[in-house]
Design a protein around this motif. Structure first.
Motif, PDB file in Angstrom:
ATOM      1  N   LYS A   2      37.889  84.208  21.330  1.00  9.11           N
ATOM      2  CA  LYS A   2      36.841  83.213  21.148  1.00  9.11           C
ATOM      3  C   LYS A   2      36.710  82.770  19.699  1.00  9.11           C
ATOM      4  CE  LYS A   2      33.685  85.750  23.086  1.00  9.11           C
ATOM      5  NZ  LYS A   2      32.360  86.200  23.582  1.00  9.11           N
ATOM      6  N   LYS A   3      36.984  83.687  18.758  1.00  8.54           N
ATOM      7  CA  LYS A   3      36.781  83.338  17.349  1.00  8.54           C
ATOM      8  C   LYS A   3      37.738  82.240  16.889  1.00  8.54           C
ATOM      9  CE  LYS A   3      39.647  87.242  15.840  1.00  8.54           C
ATOM     10  NZ  LYS A   3      39.639  88.542  15.150  1.00  8.54           N
ATOM     11  N   PHE A   4      38.907  82.108  17.576  1.00 13.83           N
ATOM     12  CA  PHE A   4      39.834  81.020  17.247  1.00 13.83           C
ATOM     13  C   PHE A   4      39.739  79.880  18.262  1.00 13.83           C
ATOM     14  CE2 PHE A   4      42.005  84.829  15.505  1.00 13.83           C
ATOM     15  CZ  PHE A   4      41.933  84.478  14.169  1.00 13.83           C
ATOM     16  N   GLY A   5      39.514  80.212  19.542  1.00 12.82           N
ATOM     17  CA  GLY A   5      39.490  79.190  20.589  1.00 12.82           C
ATOM     18  C   GLY A   5      38.357  78.204  20.440  1.00 12.82           C
ATOM     19  N   THR A  10      36.407  72.770  19.285  1.00 11.21           N
ATOM     20  CA  THR A  10      35.493  71.875  18.562  1.00 11.21           C
ATOM     21  C   THR A  10      36.261  70.805  17.803  1.00 11.21           C
ATOM     22  OG1 THR A  10      33.913  73.697  18.298  1.00 11.21           O
ATOM     23  CG2 THR A  10      33.621  71.765  16.885  1.00 11.21           C
ATOM     24  N   GLY A  11      37.360  71.225  17.133  1.00 11.83           N
ATOM     25  CA  GLY A  11      38.195  70.262  16.404  1.00 11.83           C
ATOM     26  C   GLY A  11      38.804  69.221  17.326  1.00 11.83           C
ATOM     27  N   LEU A  12      39.250  69.645  18.515  1.00  9.49           N
ATOM     28  CA  LEU A  12      39.839  68.712  19.477  1.00  9.49           C
ATOM     29  C   LEU A  12      38.794  67.723  19.990  1.00  9.49           C
ATOM     30  CD1 LEU A  12      42.162  71.104  21.527  1.00  9.49           C
ATOM     31  CD2 LEU A  12      42.842  69.402  19.816  1.00  9.49           C
ATOM     32  N   VAL A  13      37.566  68.185  20.192  1.00  8.75           N
ATOM     33  CA  VAL A  13      36.491  67.285  20.635  1.00  8.75           C
ATOM     34  C   VAL A  13      36.223  66.213  19.583  1.00  8.75           C
ATOM     35  CG1 VAL A  13      34.032  67.135  21.158  1.00  8.75           C
ATOM     36  CG2 VAL A  13      35.404  68.952  22.173  1.00  8.75           C
ATOM     37  N   ILE A  14      36.195  66.630  18.299  1.00  6.79           N
ATOM     38  CA  ILE A  14      35.953  65.658  17.226  1.00  6.79           C
ATOM     39  C   ILE A  14      37.119  64.676  17.125  1.00  6.79           C
ATOM     40  CG2 ILE A  14      35.615  65.381  14.743  1.00  6.79           C
ATOM     41  CD1 ILE A  14      34.231  68.104  14.748  1.00  6.79           C
ATOM     42  N   LEU A  15      38.366  65.177  17.269  1.00  6.76           N
ATOM     43  CA  LEU A  15      39.525  64.279  17.258  1.00  6.76           C
ATOM     44  C   LEU A  15      39.451  63.279  18.411  1.00  6.76           C
ATOM     45  CD1 LEU A  15      42.479  66.659  16.325  1.00  6.76           C
ATOM     46  CD2 LEU A  15      41.518  64.821  14.926  1.00  6.76           C
ATOM     47  N   LEU A  16      38.943  63.715  19.550  1.00  5.07           N
ATOM     48  CA  LEU A  16      38.765  62.806  20.684  1.00  5.07           C
ATOM     49  C   LEU A  16      37.755  61.717  20.335  1.00  5.07           C
ATOM     50  CD1 LEU A  16      39.284  62.022  23.627  1.00  5.07           C
ATOM     51  CD2 LEU A  16      37.467  63.628  24.289  1.00  5.07           C
ATOM     52  N   LEU A  17      36.679  62.084  19.642  1.00  4.00           N
ATOM     53  CA  LEU A  17      35.697  61.086  19.218  1.00  4.00           C
ATOM     54  C   LEU A  17      36.328  60.064  18.267  1.00  4.00           C
ATOM     55  CD1 LEU A  17      32.541  63.327  18.581  1.00  4.00           C
ATOM     56  CD2 LEU A  17      32.938  61.766  20.498  1.00  4.00           C
ATOM     57  N   ILE A  18      37.172  60.551  17.345  1.00  5.37           N
ATOM     58  CA  ILE A  18      37.864  59.649  16.413  1.00  5.37           C
ATOM     59  C   ILE A  18      38.777  58.705  17.192  1.00  5.37           C
ATOM     60  CG2 ILE A  18      39.473  59.524  14.476  1.00  5.37           C
ATOM     61  CD1 ILE A  18      38.485  62.327  13.667  1.00  5.37           C
ATOM     62  N   PHE A  19      39.519  59.274  18.156  1.00 10.71           N
ATOM     63  CA  PHE A  19      40.426  58.466  18.979  1.00 10.71           C
ATOM     64  C   PHE A  19      39.660  57.379  19.734  1.00 10.71           C
ATOM     65  CE2 PHE A  19      42.320  57.739  23.165  1.00 10.71           C
ATOM     66  CZ  PHE A  19      43.590  57.290  22.809  1.00 10.71           C
ATOM     67  N   ILE A 468      28.656  83.114  18.963  1.00 13.32           N
ATOM     68  CA  ILE A 468      29.431  83.360  20.183  1.00 13.32           C
ATOM     69  C   ILE A 468      30.807  83.944  19.854  1.00 13.32           C
ATOM     70  CG2 ILE A 468      30.512  82.265  22.190  1.00 13.32           C
ATOM     71  CD1 ILE A 468      28.286  80.186  22.116  1.00 13.32           C
ATOM     72  N   GLY A 469      31.413  83.439  18.789  1.00 15.51           N
ATOM     73  CA  GLY A 469      32.802  83.795  18.513  1.00 15.51           C
ATOM     74  C   GLY A 469      33.010  84.989  17.612  1.00 15.51           C
ATOM     75  N   GLN A 470      31.991  85.433  16.854  1.00 18.43           N
ATOM     76  CA  GLN A 470      32.217  86.507  15.882  1.00 18.43           C
ATOM     77  C   GLN A 470      32.330  87.877  16.562  1.00 18.43           C
ATOM     78  OE1 GLN A 470      28.752  86.264  13.398  1.00 18.43           O
ATOM     79  NE2 GLN A 470      27.475  87.480  14.757  1.00 18.43           N
ATOM     80  N   ASP A 471      33.001  88.810  15.883  1.00 18.12           N
ATOM     81  CA  ASP A 471      33.071  90.199  16.333  1.00 18.12           C
ATOM     82  C   ASP A 471      31.839  90.951  15.847  1.00 18.12           C
ATOM     83  OD1 ASP A 471      35.454  89.767  17.564  1.00 18.12           O
ATOM     84  OD2 ASP A 471      36.688  90.549  15.927  1.00 18.12           O
ATOM     85  N   GLN A 472      31.341  91.853  16.688  1.00 17.89           N
ATOM     86  CA  GLN A 472      30.163  92.619  16.318  1.00 17.89           C
ATOM     87  C   GLN A 472      30.448  93.581  15.158  1.00 17.89           C
ATOM     88  OE1 GLN A 472      27.168  91.965  17.569  1.00 17.89           O
ATOM     89  NE2 GLN A 472      28.213  90.335  18.745  1.00 17.89           N
ATOM     90  N   GLU A 473      31.711  93.910  14.941  1.00 22.25           N
ATOM     91  CA  GLU A 473      32.074  94.858  13.892  1.00 22.25           C
ATOM     92  C   GLU A 473      32.207  94.189  12.518  1.00 22.25           C
ATOM     93  OE1 GLU A 473      35.634  96.701  15.203  1.00 22.25           O
ATOM     94  OE2 GLU A 473      34.698  97.682  16.938  1.00 22.25           O
ATOM     95  N   TRP A 474      32.095  92.890  12.475  1.00 25.92           N
ATOM     96  CA  TRP A 474      32.266  92.204  11.194  1.00 25.92           C
ATOM     97  C   TRP A 474      31.140  92.567  10.237  1.00 25.92           C
ATOM     98  CZ3 TRP A 474      33.693  86.476  12.737  1.00 25.92           C
ATOM     99  CH2 TRP A 474      35.034  86.446  13.149  1.00 25.92           C
ATOM    100  N   THR A 475      31.484  92.571   8.945  1.00 20.35           N
ATOM    101  CA  THR A 475      30.479  92.758   7.892  1.00 20.35           C
ATOM    102  C   THR A 475      29.731  91.453   7.673  1.00 20.35           C
ATOM    103  OG1 THR A 475      31.961  92.124   6.098  1.00 20.35           O
ATOM    104  CG2 THR A 475      31.984  94.456   6.782  1.00 20.35           C
ATOM    105  N   ILE A 476      28.685  91.538   6.879  1.00 16.61           N
ATOM    106  CA  ILE A 476      27.887  90.340   6.585  1.00 16.61           C
ATOM    107  C   ILE A 476      28.720  89.273   5.892  1.00 16.61           C
ATOM    108  CG2 ILE A 476      27.049  91.126   4.323  1.00 16.61           C
ATOM    109  CD1 ILE A 476      24.981  89.280   6.984  1.00 16.61           C
ATOM    110  N   LEU A 477      29.651  89.689   5.032  1.00 16.79           N
ATOM    111  CA  LEU A 477      30.496  88.721   4.329  1.00 16.79           C
ATOM    112  C   LEU A 477      31.474  88.054   5.283  1.00 16.79           C
ATOM    113  CD1 LEU A 477      31.238  90.505   0.924  1.00 16.79           C
ATOM    114  CD2 LEU A 477      29.596  88.688   1.422  1.00 16.79           C
ATOM    115  N   GLN A 478      32.000  88.821   6.273  1.00 17.74           N
ATOM    116  CA  GLN A 478      32.910  88.227   7.245  1.00 17.74           C
ATOM    117  C   GLN A 478      32.179  87.219   8.126  1.00 17.74           C
ATOM    118  OE1 GLN A 478      34.265  92.080   8.810  1.00 17.74           O
ATOM    119  NE2 GLN A 478      36.375  91.496   8.264  1.00 17.74           N
ATOM    120  N   ARG A 479      30.966  87.573   8.568  1.00 26.91           N
ATOM    121  CA  ARG A 479      30.190  86.640   9.387  1.00 26.91           C
ATOM    122  C   ARG A 479      29.828  85.379   8.609  1.00 26.91           C
ATOM    123  NH1 ARG A 479      27.433  91.448  10.749  1.00 26.91           N
ATOM    124  NH2 ARG A 479      25.556  90.769   9.635  1.00 26.91           N
ATOM    125  N   THR A 480      29.454  85.586   7.340  1.00 25.20           N
ATOM    126  CA  THR A 480      29.092  84.439   6.502  1.00 25.20           C
ATOM    127  C   THR A 480      30.294  83.527   6.273  1.00 25.20           C
ATOM    128  OG1 THR A 480      27.425  85.775   5.385  1.00 25.20           O
ATOM    129  CG2 THR A 480      28.095  83.732   4.316  1.00 25.20           C
TER     130      THR A 480
END
Length: 500
Positions: A2-5, A10-19, A468-480
């Motif tokens: 999920k963190k990459f998907g 989202t990027g594909l949706v914005i590209l669709l709007l541009i198209f 939704i996409g972040q891992d629960q094990e991430w540190t505050i800096l990773q989430r930020t």
């Protein structure tokens, strides 16, 4: 996953709007009452044509071997056939289903039933109309009927450079004397009447002589080109003579109703009558979208003494040689990779409806312009580094002044850094999104207050995706970092395409 998907989606949706935005631009009509450009699928070797006008259709004859006859009606429906004539390219000519008159080298040829007959020689120029042909040598002008008979022969002391027929059989000629350019009317068998003179100047070339007659008024245009101090100067003039009196002639200035600016170099003029008033069709460079400028076809009419022009073509190609089919439709030639191709536009409702349907070319060009928008994304990427200055300073301060909060993953650390980034966007985006952005971007990005509203919307979207996409094990800096990356990525994709 999920963190990459989610960011990719989202990027594909914005590209669709541009198209979709690019597609909507391509499908815009040049005028509310006119269709988009229609490809008539008729190729030609040369832009020279003979036009025979009728009430609801026109017949176009294209020179070549053989001559091609194209009938075009108001709905831009065409039928074509090849005739038995072979007419050299580059000169005006007369032709119908039975006979043809044309110039071959320095001879005037009359052709009928596959046989050619030379009727004049040592001829320098020719101009054809539905009433017949005029031809000229240095000092002699001839009128020739469609049946190939020489109706008149007139000697003039001036050097004849061009001419055309008036509707009543009168001739309109451009000639040169020893020190002047002259425009005159001539009734065969009578003395010529000079209606306009200009000084003869070395290096000036007079061309594209056009003339119509409205009641007792002779209306004409001509183009003068010259090179001055290394720059090519092209000016077109418009003149009117009432009852044979001296003409009133002015530099033709035409205003583009889309921009309010004058056209710098209009060309390929066609002077016509619409409802008994002079109209102009011509080619000129103009914008077909906020980012693209091409040579398009325009139609101009005179309103309160001012010439105003509206665009009639939406082609991405070079458009030249406009011809009126009826008052409600016109055609022209587009210079494409495979040569000249006939295109047209009409006010007919069925043509308008068919023209706004999505075509393969629409999809192809929209896709192309979507990917060229990536250039603007790089510009926004450079600006986005500026939005990270305050968050970076805050993070450095926390590392030195409150290390415990960082190490203990205090949530307010993430909120502070992210909100400083959003605040930076609100501070700097109003100046970044000014100017070209207002013309290039869709309306949902340019409403009043958009530079303040969109950072909030982007923040909310990136916040939801990050949770939704972040891992629960991430540190505050990773989430930020993940949320900032999402925030700036959406910003770059959404606003970047319209920066340049």
């Amino acid at each position: 996953m999920k963190k990459f998907g989610l960011p990719i989606l989202t990027g594909l949706v914005i590209l669709l709007l541009i198209f979709l935005h690019q597609l909507s631009i391509l499908q815009e009509k040049p005028d509310e009452e006119w269709s988009r450009t229609i490809d008539l699928d008729v190729a030609a070797e040369d832009s020279e044509m003979f036009v025979e006008h009728e009430e609801e259709e026109s017949t176009l004859y294209f020179s070549g071997d053989p001559v091609r006859k194209i009938v075009v009606n108001e709905q831009l429906e065409t039928s074509s056939e090849n005739l038995e004539y072979a007419i050299p390219e580059g000169y005006s000519f007369y032709v119908d289903d039975k006979q043809a008159i044309y110039k071959k080298k320095d001879e005037i040829i009359y052709a009928r039933n596959g046989e050619e007959q030379s009727i004049l020689n040592k001829i320098e120029g020719i101009n054809a109309s539905n009433d017949g042909v005029i031809a000229w040598s240095r000092h002699t002008v001839y009128t020739i009927s469609p049946e190939g008979t020489i109706d008149s022969e007139t000697e003039l002391p001036q050097y004849i450079k061009g001419g055309t027929f008036a509707e009543n059989g009168q001739l309109f000629l451009y000639v040169q004397s020893e020190d002047t350019n002259q425009f005159l009317t001539l009734d065969p068998g009578k003395e010529p009447v000079i209606i306009h003179e200009t000084p003869l100047s070395s290096g000036e070339l007079y061309s594209n002589l056009q003339m119509i007659q409205v009641d007792e008024t002779v209306t004409f245009t001509y183009t003068v080109s010259a090179t001055r101090q290394g720059t090519r100067v092209i000016n077109t003039y418009f003149g009117e003579s009432i009852g044979g009196e001296e003409a009133t002639v002015n530099l033709l200035k035409i205003t583009n109703v889309e921009t309010g600016d004058s056209f710098p170099r209009p060309n390929y003029f066609s002077l016509t009558k619409v409802d008994g008033k002079p109209h102009l069709l011509f080619s000129a460079e103009g914008e077909i979208s906020p980012k693209r400028s091409v040579i398009s076809i325009y139609e101009a009419s005179r309103q309160d003494g001012e010439w105003l022009a509206s665009r009639r073509s939406t082609s991405e190609e070079l458009s030249i040689r406009p011809v009126s089919i009826t008052d409600q439709s016109l055609v022209w030639m587009d210079q494409e990779d495979n040569g000249l191709v006939l295109h047209g536009a009409s006010t007919d409702s069925t043509v308008i409806e068919s023209s706004i349907e999505t075509s393969k070319d629409d999809l192809k060009f929209a896709l192309y312009y979507t990917f060229t928008a990536i250039v603007g994304m790089f510009a926004m990427l450079a600006f986005s580094f500026g939005f990270l200055i305050l968050p970076a300073v805050a993070l450095m301060y926390l590392y030195f002044a409150n290390t415990t909060a960082v190490e203990q993953d205090k949530s307010w650390v993430e909120w502070t850094i992210v909100l400083l980034c959003v605040g930076s966007q609100m501070i700097f985006l109003p100046s970044i999104l000014d100017g070209p952005f207002q013309n290039l971007a869709p309306t949902y990005l340019t409403f009043e207050g958009a530079p303040y509203v969109w950072p909030v919307i982007i923040f909310l979207v990136s916040f939801i995706i990050s949770r939704i996409g972040q891992d629960q094990e991430w540190t505050i800096l990773q989430r930020t970092s993940y949320q900032l990356g999402l925030n700036l990525g959406i910003l770059i994709f959404l606003l970047g395409p319209y920066i340049l």
